[in-house]
Design a protein around this motif. Structure first.
Motif, PDB file in Angstrom:
ATOM      1  N   LEU A 154       0.844  -1.194   0.000  1.00 61.16           N
ATOM      2  CA  LEU A 154       0.000   0.000   0.000  1.00 61.16           C
ATOM      3  C   LEU A 154       0.874   1.236   0.000  1.00 61.16           C
ATOM      4  CD1 LEU A 154      -2.819   1.394   0.402  1.00 61.16           C
ATOM      5  CD2 LEU A 154      -2.403   1.192   2.860  1.00 61.16           C
ATOM      6  N   ARG A 155       0.625   2.121  -0.969  1.00 63.64           N
ATOM      7  CA  ARG A 155       1.275   3.431  -0.986  1.00 63.64           C
ATOM      8  C   ARG A 155       0.191   4.493  -1.070  1.00 63.64           C
ATOM      9  NH1 ARG A 155       6.459   2.930  -0.930  1.00 63.64           N
ATOM     10  NH2 ARG A 155       7.578   1.291  -2.057  1.00 63.64           N
ATOM     11  N   ASP A 156       0.388   5.571  -0.313  1.00 61.56           N
ATOM     12  CA  ASP A 156      -0.640   6.606  -0.376  1.00 61.56           C
ATOM     13  C   ASP A 156      -0.115   7.918   0.191  1.00 61.56           C
ATOM     14  OD1 ASP A 156      -3.166   7.852  -0.778  1.00 61.56           O
ATOM     15  OD2 ASP A 156      -4.172   5.978  -0.307  1.00 61.56           O
ATOM     16  N   LEU A 157      -0.925   8.940   0.019  1.00 61.38           N
ATOM     17  CA  LEU A 157      -0.665  10.222   0.648  1.00 61.38           C
ATOM     18  C   LEU A 157      -1.149  10.103   2.086  1.00 61.38           C
ATOM     19  CD1 LEU A 157      -1.273  10.756  -2.540  1.00 61.38           C
ATOM     20  CD2 LEU A 157      -1.246  13.142  -1.825  1.00 61.38           C
ATOM     21  N   VAL A 158      -0.186  10.012   2.999  1.00 54.63           N
ATOM     22  CA  VAL A 158      -0.454   9.770   4.416  1.00 54.63           C
ATOM     23  C   VAL A 158       0.302  10.822   5.216  1.00 54.63           C
ATOM     24  CG1 VAL A 158      -0.216   8.119   6.315  1.00 54.63           C
ATOM     25  CG2 VAL A 158      -0.691   7.286   4.001  1.00 54.63           C
ATOM     26  N   TYR A 159      -0.356  11.409   6.190  1.00 53.63           N
ATOM     27  CA  TYR A 159       0.269  12.451   6.999  1.00 53.63           C
ATOM     28  C   TYR A 159       1.017  11.799   8.164  1.00 53.63           C
ATOM     29  CZ  TYR A 159      -2.975  15.360   4.340  1.00 53.63           C
ATOM     30  OH  TYR A 159      -3.671  15.979   3.321  1.00 53.63           O
ATOM     31  N   THR A 160       2.344  11.877   8.113  1.00 54.71           N
ATOM     32  CA  THR A 160       3.169  11.229   9.132  1.00 54.71           C
ATOM     33  C   THR A 160       3.723  12.260  10.109  1.00 54.71           C
ATOM     34  OG1 THR A 160       5.144  11.298   7.726  1.00 54.71           O
ATOM     35  CG2 THR A 160       3.738   9.354   7.553  1.00 54.71           C
ATOM     36  N   PHE A 161       2.954  13.319  10.332  1.00 52.85           N
ATOM     37  CA  PHE A 161       3.321  14.350  11.299  1.00 52.85           C
ATOM     38  C   PHE A 161       2.227  14.462  12.365  1.00 52.85           C
ATOM     39  CE2 PHE A 161       1.517  16.367   7.438  1.00 52.85           C
ATOM     40  CZ  PHE A 161       0.341  16.893   7.965  1.00 52.85           C
ATOM     41  N   GLN A 165       1.861  20.108  13.766  1.00 53.27           N
ATOM     42  CA  GLN A 165       2.831  20.408  12.713  1.00 53.27           C
ATOM     43  C   GLN A 165       2.173  20.584  11.350  1.00 53.27           C
ATOM     44  OE1 GLN A 165       5.005  16.676  13.568  1.00 53.27           O
ATOM     45  NE2 GLN A 165       6.821  17.955  13.786  1.00 53.27           N
ATOM     46  N   ALA A 166       0.853  20.537  11.281  1.00 49.17           N
ATOM     47  CA  ALA A 166       0.162  20.501   9.993  1.00 49.17           C
ATOM     48  C   ALA A 166       0.515  21.694   9.109  1.00 49.17           C
ATOM     49  CB  ALA A 166      -1.347  20.423  10.208  1.00 49.17           C
ATOM     50  N   THR A 196     -10.426  18.553   0.283  1.00 46.59           N
ATOM     51  CA  THR A 196     -11.600  17.797  -0.160  1.00 46.59           C
ATOM     52  C   THR A 196     -11.416  16.285  -0.192  1.00 46.59           C
ATOM     53  OG1 THR A 196     -11.037  17.914  -2.528  1.00 46.59           O
ATOM     54  CG2 THR A 196     -12.278  19.760  -1.596  1.00 46.59           C
ATOM     55  N   GLU A 197     -10.170  15.796  -0.058  1.00 43.90           N
ATOM     56  CA  GLU A 197      -9.960  14.356  -0.066  1.00 43.90           C
ATOM     57  C   GLU A 197      -9.609  13.892   1.343  1.00 43.90           C
ATOM     58  OE1 GLU A 197      -7.686  13.060  -3.475  1.00 43.90           O
ATOM     59  OE2 GLU A 197      -8.649  14.548  -4.764  1.00 43.90           O
ATOM     60  N   TYR A 198      -9.247  12.630   1.503  1.00 40.12           N
ATOM     61  CA  TYR A 198      -9.293  12.026   2.831  1.00 40.12           C
ATOM     62  C   TYR A 198      -7.975  11.374   3.231  1.00 40.12           C
ATOM     63  CZ  TYR A 198     -14.209  12.946   2.155  1.00 40.12           C
ATOM     64  OH  TYR A 198     -15.414  13.578   1.927  1.00 40.12           O
ATOM     65  N   SER A 199      -6.866  12.004   2.893  1.00 40.07           N
ATOM     66  CA  SER A 199      -5.607  11.537   3.460  1.00 40.07           C
ATOM     67  C   SER A 199      -5.698  11.593   4.975  1.00 40.07           C
ATOM     68  CB  SER A 199      -4.454  12.415   2.975  1.00 40.07           C
ATOM     69  OG  SER A 199      -4.175  12.156   1.617  1.00 40.07           O
ATOM     70  N   THR A 200      -5.129  10.585   5.624  1.00 41.16           N
ATOM     71  CA  THR A 200      -5.252  10.493   7.070  1.00 41.16           C
ATOM     72  C   THR A 200      -3.874  10.390   7.705  1.00 41.16           C
ATOM     73  OG1 THR A 200      -6.534   9.397   8.813  1.00 41.16           O
ATOM     74  CG2 THR A 200      -5.407   7.959   7.238  1.00 41.16           C
ATOM     75  N   PHE A 201      -3.830  10.428   9.029  1.00 39.34           N
ATOM     76  CA  PHE A 201      -2.574  10.295   9.756  1.00 39.34           C
ATOM     77  C   PHE A 201      -2.132   8.837   9.803  1.00 39.34           C
ATOM     78  CE2 PHE A 201      -4.310  14.241  11.668  1.00 39.34           C
ATOM     79  CZ  PHE A 201      -3.221  15.086  11.479  1.00 39.34           C
ATOM     80  N   ASN A 202      -0.823   8.629   9.808  1.00 38.40           N
ATOM     81  CA  ASN A 202      -0.309   7.259   9.889  1.00 38.40           C
ATOM     82  C   ASN A 202      -0.723   6.577  11.191  1.00 38.40           C
ATOM     83  OD1 ASN A 202       1.535   9.070  11.253  1.00 38.40           O
ATOM     84  ND2 ASN A 202       3.067   7.446  11.273  1.00 38.40           N
TER      85      ASN A 202
END
Length: 236
Positions: A154-161, A165-166, A196-202
């Motif tokens: 799985l690869r995705d746009l994931v917020y690892t902060f 720190q946003a 508008t999309e749903y990237s989430t935190f790791n």
């Protein structure tokens, strides 16, 4: 919506992003995305992509990974909600003479696997289209189509902060955006993604993977900006 689901089930097509359904956009997608599948293909090969293996590519898009993987294994199922993406993928598979590529118009929540369980599932930059509740449902469905010991990459746009720190991390990401939409994602496009999309935190996504029945064996979060992550997961 798939008639086998209840009336409260999510319509993934409505969440796909209208640009992915546009044939004109799709024509320039590969250049814009700039995705070279070779490194992901090598990871999949290390985890069993060979010979008689079956791979399901969820959110396959134009099929860069699908087409490369089909040369190495028995069966690849390319799954996407976009008819325009799949039309391009199908044409490329036919042009290359790849008779082992199956094309299915569906999403994480609508795909029904046929035949023996898959050995591997691949998904790149597609799960973020779903809100978190539906991510958890989707990952449980992914686990159900894999054999025990099967692998999800799985690869995705994931917020690892951390949330505090946003602003700093997202501004760093936006500062590196492409200058032209033809060459990559612009600041305006990335900002639209954030809104508008749903990237989430790791630290939300990883427990979802574990609760779905996966063991995370490799995790590769990005740094500066901390907005991407990759996971190799083994089904329990």
């Amino acid at each position: 919506m798939d008639g086998r689901h209840p009336d409260w089930w999510l319509d993934e097509l409505a969440y796909a992003g209208p640009e992915h359904l546009d044939p004109t956009y799709v024509d320039g997608y590969d250049r814009k995305a700039g995705h070279d599948p070779r490194s992901d293909l090598e990871i999949l090969r290390r985890h069993g992509l060979a010979g008689d293996a079956t791979l399901v590519d969820l959110g396959a898009g134009t099929g860069r990974l699908t087409l490369a993987a089909a040369r190495l294994c028995r069966r690849v199922v390319a799954v996407d909600v976009s008819a325009a993406m799949l039309a391009r993928l199908r044409a490329e598979a036919e042009r290359a003479g790849l008779a082992n590529v199956e094309v299915v118009r569906a999403g994480f929540l609508g795909y029904h696997h046929q035949g023996p369980p898959a050995d591997l599932v691949y998904s790149r930059h597609a799960l973020h289209q779903l809100p978190d509740f539906w991510k958890a449902v989707a990952l449980t469905r992914v686990a159900s189509l894999l054999r025990p010991g099967g692998v999800l990459l799985l690869r995705d746009l994931v917020y690892t902060f951390e949330p505090a720190q946003a602003a700093e991390q997202l501004e760093t990401w936006l500062a590196g955006a492409a200058g032209s939409s033809a060459d990559g994602w612009t600041r305006a496009e990335l900002a639209t993604h954030i809104r508008t999309e749903y990237s989430t935190f790791n630290w939300l996504l990883e427990p979802m993977l574990e609760r779905a029945g996966f063991r995370i064996v490799e995790a590769t979060p990005s740094r500066d900006p901390a907005t991407y992550a990759g996971y190799v997961c083994v089904r329990n």
